[in-house]
Design a protein around this motif. Structure first.
Motif, PDB file in Angstrom:
ATOM      1  N   ILE A 246      -4.626   3.224  -9.925  1.00  0.00           N
ATOM      2  CA  ILE A 246      -5.409   4.375 -11.104  1.00  0.00           C
ATOM      3  C   ILE A 246      -4.276   5.379 -11.353  1.00  0.00           C
ATOM      4  O   ILE A 246      -3.912   5.473 -12.429  1.00  0.00           O
ATOM      5  CB  ILE A 246      -6.694   5.293 -10.130  1.00  0.00           C
ATOM      6  CG1 ILE A 246      -7.615   4.522  -9.723  1.00  0.00           C
ATOM      7  CG2 ILE A 246      -7.316   6.214 -11.464  1.00  0.00           C
ATOM      8  CD1 ILE A 246      -8.375   3.366 -10.494  1.00  0.00           C
ATOM      9  N   THR A 247      -3.745   6.080 -10.397  1.00  0.00           N
ATOM     10  CA  THR A 247      -2.480   7.128 -10.726  1.00  0.00           C
ATOM     11  C   THR A 247      -1.792   6.921  -9.566  1.00  0.00           C
ATOM     12  O   THR A 247      -2.076   6.498  -8.562  1.00  0.00           O
ATOM     13  CB  THR A 247      -3.084   8.696 -11.128  1.00  0.00           C
ATOM     14  OG1 THR A 247      -3.391   9.185 -10.061  1.00  0.00           O
ATOM     15  CG2 THR A 247      -3.730   8.698 -12.165  1.00  0.00           C
ATOM     16  N   ARG A 248      -0.585   7.457  -9.676  1.00  0.00           N
ATOM     17  CA  ARG A 248       0.475   7.653  -8.373  1.00  0.00           C
ATOM     18  C   ARG A 248       1.188   9.159  -8.509  1.00  0.00           C
ATOM     19  O   ARG A 248       1.385   9.631  -9.256  1.00  0.00           O
ATOM     20  CB  ARG A 248       1.519   6.696  -8.675  1.00  0.00           C
ATOM     21  CG  ARG A 248       1.146   5.196  -8.732  1.00  0.00           C
ATOM     22  CD  ARG A 248       2.387   4.294  -9.488  1.00  0.00           C
ATOM     23  NE  ARG A 248       1.986   3.070  -9.331  1.00  0.00           N
ATOM     24  CZ  ARG A 248       1.124   2.239 -10.316  1.00  0.00           C
ATOM     25  NH1 ARG A 248       0.583   3.032 -11.171  1.00  0.00           N
ATOM     26  NH2 ARG A 248       0.843   0.921 -10.069  1.00  0.00           N
ATOM     27  N   LEU A 249       1.272   9.540  -7.314  1.00  0.00           N
ATOM     28  CA  LEU A 249       1.589  10.878  -6.950  1.00  0.00           C
ATOM     29  C   LEU A 249       3.076  10.880  -7.479  1.00  0.00           C
ATOM     30  O   LEU A 249       3.939  10.183  -7.111  1.00  0.00           O
ATOM     31  CB  LEU A 249       1.691  11.367  -5.530  1.00  0.00           C
ATOM     32  CG  LEU A 249       0.710  12.548  -5.087  1.00  0.00           C
ATOM     33  CD1 LEU A 249      -0.791  11.949  -5.638  1.00  0.00           C
ATOM     34  CD2 LEU A 249       0.626  12.817  -3.685  1.00  0.00           C
ATOM     35  N   GLY A 250       3.619  12.191  -8.240  1.00  0.00           N
ATOM     36  CA  GLY A 250       4.929  12.214  -8.667  1.00  0.00           C
ATOM     37  C   GLY A 250       5.278  11.572  -9.895  1.00  0.00           C
ATOM     38  O   GLY A 250       6.330  11.901 -10.324  1.00  0.00           O
ATOM     39  N   GLU A 251       4.362  10.988 -10.646  1.00  0.00           N
ATOM     40  CA  GLU A 251       4.679  10.249 -11.710  1.00  0.00           C
ATOM     41  C   GLU A 251       4.019  11.042 -12.957  1.00  0.00           C
ATOM     42  O   GLU A 251       4.018  10.592 -14.213  1.00  0.00           O
ATOM     43  CB  GLU A 251       3.795   8.764 -11.632  1.00  0.00           C
ATOM     44  CG  GLU A 251       4.520   7.886 -10.877  1.00  0.00           C
ATOM     45  CD  GLU A 251       6.089   7.693 -11.134  1.00  0.00           C
ATOM     46  OE1 GLU A 251       6.281   7.240 -12.277  1.00  0.00           O
ATOM     47  OE2 GLU A 251       6.707   7.749 -10.166  1.00  0.00           O
ATOM     48  N   GLY A 252       3.779  12.205 -12.782  1.00  0.00           N
ATOM     49  CA  GLY A 252       3.400  13.078 -13.921  1.00  0.00           C
ATOM     50  C   GLY A 252       1.703  13.188 -13.979  1.00  0.00           C
ATOM     51  O   GLY A 252       1.057  12.517 -13.140  1.00  0.00           O
ATOM     52  N   THR A 253       1.534  14.257 -14.841  1.00  0.00           N
ATOM     53  CA  THR A 253       0.035  14.555 -14.988  1.00  0.00           C
ATOM     54  C   THR A 253      -0.421  13.459 -15.685  1.00  0.00           C
ATOM     55  O   THR A 253       0.021  12.623 -16.221  1.00  0.00           O
ATOM     56  CB  THR A 253      -0.317  15.842 -15.790  1.00  0.00           C
ATOM     57  OG1 THR A 253      -1.604  16.169 -16.097  1.00  0.00           O
ATOM     58  CG2 THR A 253       0.588  15.864 -17.370  1.00  0.00           C
ATOM     59  N   ALA A 254      -2.010  13.338 -15.481  1.00  0.00           N
ATOM     60  CA  ALA A 254      -2.579  12.038 -16.201  1.00  0.00           C
ATOM     61  C   ALA A 254      -3.449  12.622 -17.464  1.00  0.00           C
ATOM     62  O   ALA A 254      -3.977  13.495 -17.274  1.00  0.00           O
ATOM     63  CB  ALA A 254      -3.436  11.496 -14.918  1.00  0.00           C
ATOM     64  N   ILE A 255      -3.198  11.662 -18.391  1.00  0.00           N
ATOM     65  CA  ILE A 255      -4.093  11.795 -19.475  1.00  0.00           C
ATOM     66  C   ILE A 255      -5.312  10.783 -19.361  1.00  0.00           C
ATOM     67  O   ILE A 255      -4.892   9.419 -19.438  1.00  0.00           O
ATOM     68  CB  ILE A 255      -3.313  11.349 -20.765  1.00  0.00           C
ATOM     69  CG1 ILE A 255      -2.063  12.461 -20.807  1.00  0.00           C
ATOM     70  CG2 ILE A 255      -4.287  11.346 -22.096  1.00  0.00           C
ATOM     71  CD1 ILE A 255      -1.345  12.306 -22.179  1.00  0.00           C
ATOM     72  N   LYS A 256      -6.498  11.097 -19.338  1.00  0.00           N
ATOM     73  CA  LYS A 256      -7.679  10.533 -19.204  1.00  0.00           C
ATOM     74  C   LYS A 256      -7.773   9.400 -20.256  1.00  0.00           C
ATOM     75  O   LYS A 256      -7.807   9.772 -21.618  1.00  0.00           O
ATOM     76  CB  LYS A 256      -8.852  11.236 -18.590  1.00  0.00           C
ATOM     77  CG  LYS A 256      -9.949  10.261 -18.462  1.00  0.00           C
ATOM     78  CD  LYS A 256     -11.464  11.154 -18.181  1.00  0.00           C
ATOM     79  CE  LYS A 256     -11.425  11.936 -16.893  1.00  0.00           C
ATOM     80  NZ  LYS A 256     -11.228  11.194 -15.710  1.00  0.00           N
ATOM     81  N   VAL A 257      -8.014   8.180 -19.994  1.00  0.00           N
ATOM     82  CA  VAL A 257      -8.529   7.191 -21.226  1.00  0.00           C
ATOM     83  C   VAL A 257     -10.258   7.038 -21.220  1.00  0.00           C
ATOM     84  O   VAL A 257     -10.743   7.102 -22.166  1.00  0.00           O
ATOM     85  CB  VAL A 257      -7.870   5.860 -21.449  1.00  0.00           C
ATOM     86  CG1 VAL A 257      -8.254   5.137 -22.268  1.00  0.00           C
ATOM     87  CG2 VAL A 257      -6.353   6.067 -21.253  1.00  0.00           C
TER      88      VAL A 257
END
Length: 352
Positions: A246-257
């Motif tokens: 889904i997402t990974r820590l440290g890879e930045g804020t997430a933009i929901k699709v």
């Protein structure tokens, strides 16, 4: 990037089960009152931080950050003083083992989540999956002592300290006190700055039991644009396949699709991506197959719907007392939300 961990720790520690957000609400109102033009509280307990836009005929932008945390409610006190409860929000039963809780009665009462000891379980019991009904709360008090302090209907929250680990923060209730923190910090950054549209930063109630506060708040605000603000799953852990992370820590804020409750407006997703690129904000996409956020209510519970998207904060170990988020991702979320609110009038919102 540095963040105000002292304030975040205070927000996480403040109890607020769904429907019992009063202490968090009090903290929020104290923090936001000097930052905005108006503060309102509705009948449900949603808090509206309103900053007026500079445009001649400003549109309305709503941001939803829920104040509640998953918790419990007292349903029964037995003859020995042990307490039975019902969940408020979604729990994996195994995460209750060996945890401390706070029962918020006439005064706070510490208790422990207990169940049948493994030493006296049958082989069949040892191998079965735990159920919520297998647990009860032990306060160390007699029935008479418990009933002086606790009654049916009192809320219960989990007890765990906020700590820092490497470049991460770790605590209970990062879902969704991270969003409460990010919205407050965004309003701080916007203080004294012009924004094009009217901003309604709404600290919502009862999200964990069905986005109830966001639904009511959206009907009140009737936004043209909307942003959900919530944690999301970071399953970047041993054993996880790449497509499951889904997402990974440290890879930045997430933009929901999308998530299970919302397909974000493609125009908003494009705008958020462009804004992140313009302001050099590290980001990652988020598609969450199960679970939803206030974004759904903001998008749909308004006349004609709103153009909605979401800023999501990658978080490991969600709905446990050891939720973990990266400080840089948190700071990036503040920067992205702030930039979106100042730049929102520059985008071409027509269908194309």
């Amino acid at each position: 990037m540095s963040i105000n961990t002292k304030l975040l720790a205070k927000i996480c520690k403040t109890p607020g089960a769904p429907g019992f957000e009063q202490k968090v609400r009090e903290l929020v109102i104290k923090e936001i009152t000097p930052l905005v033009d108006e503060v309102e509280v509705d009948n449900m307990g949603n808090v509206y931080a309103i900053k007026k836009g500079s445009a001649k005929d400003p549109k309305r932008v709503m941001i939803g950050a829920h104040m509640d945390e998953i918790g419990f409610i007292v349903t029964h006190i037995d003859d020995k003083g042990f307490i039975r409860f019902h969940t408020l929000g979604g729990f994996d039963p195994k995460t209750l083992t060996a945890q401390r809780v706070l029962i918020h009665g006439k005064k706070d009462v510490i208790g422990v989540m207990a169940s049948k000891p493994i030493h006296v379980m049958t082989p069949e019991e040892r191998n079965k999956v735990a159920k919520i009904s297998d647990y009860y709360i032990d306060t160390g008090l007699s029935k008479k002592e418990v009933e002086k302090l606790v009654q049916i209907g009192d809320p219960i929250t989990r007890e765990r300290e906020f700590i820092e680990m490497g470049n991460c923060v770790n605590s209970k209730s990062l879902d969704n006190r991270l969003a409460v923190f990010i919205l407050i910090e965004t309003l701080k950054k916007l203080k004294g700055k012009k924004v094009p549209y009217d901003i309604y930063g709404v600290f919502t109630v009862q999200e964990e039991v069905g986005i109830r506060g966001a639904n009511a708040a959206s009907l009140k605000v009737n936004p043209d644009f909307g942003f959900g603000l919530d944690t999301t799953i970071a399953f970047d852990l041993p054993g996880a396949a790449e497509h499951e992370k889904i997402t990974r820590l440290g890879e930045g804020t997430a933009i929901k699709v999308m998530d299970a409750g919302t397909i974000c407006d493609y125009r908003m997703v494009e705008f958020m991506k462009n804004t992140a690129k313009k302001h050099k904000i590290k980001w990652q996409p988020e598609i969450l197959p199960q679970g939803g956020t206030d974004t759904a209510g903001i998008q749909r519970m308004t006349q004609g719907g709103s153009i909605a998207g979401a800023v999501s904060i990658p978080t490991r170990h969600l709905h446990q007392v050891i939720e973990m988020a990266n400080k840089d991702d948190i700071a990036g979320s503040i920067n992205l939300l702030t930039s979106c609110l100042t730049d929102i009038d520059t985008h071409d919102w027509s269908f194309k």
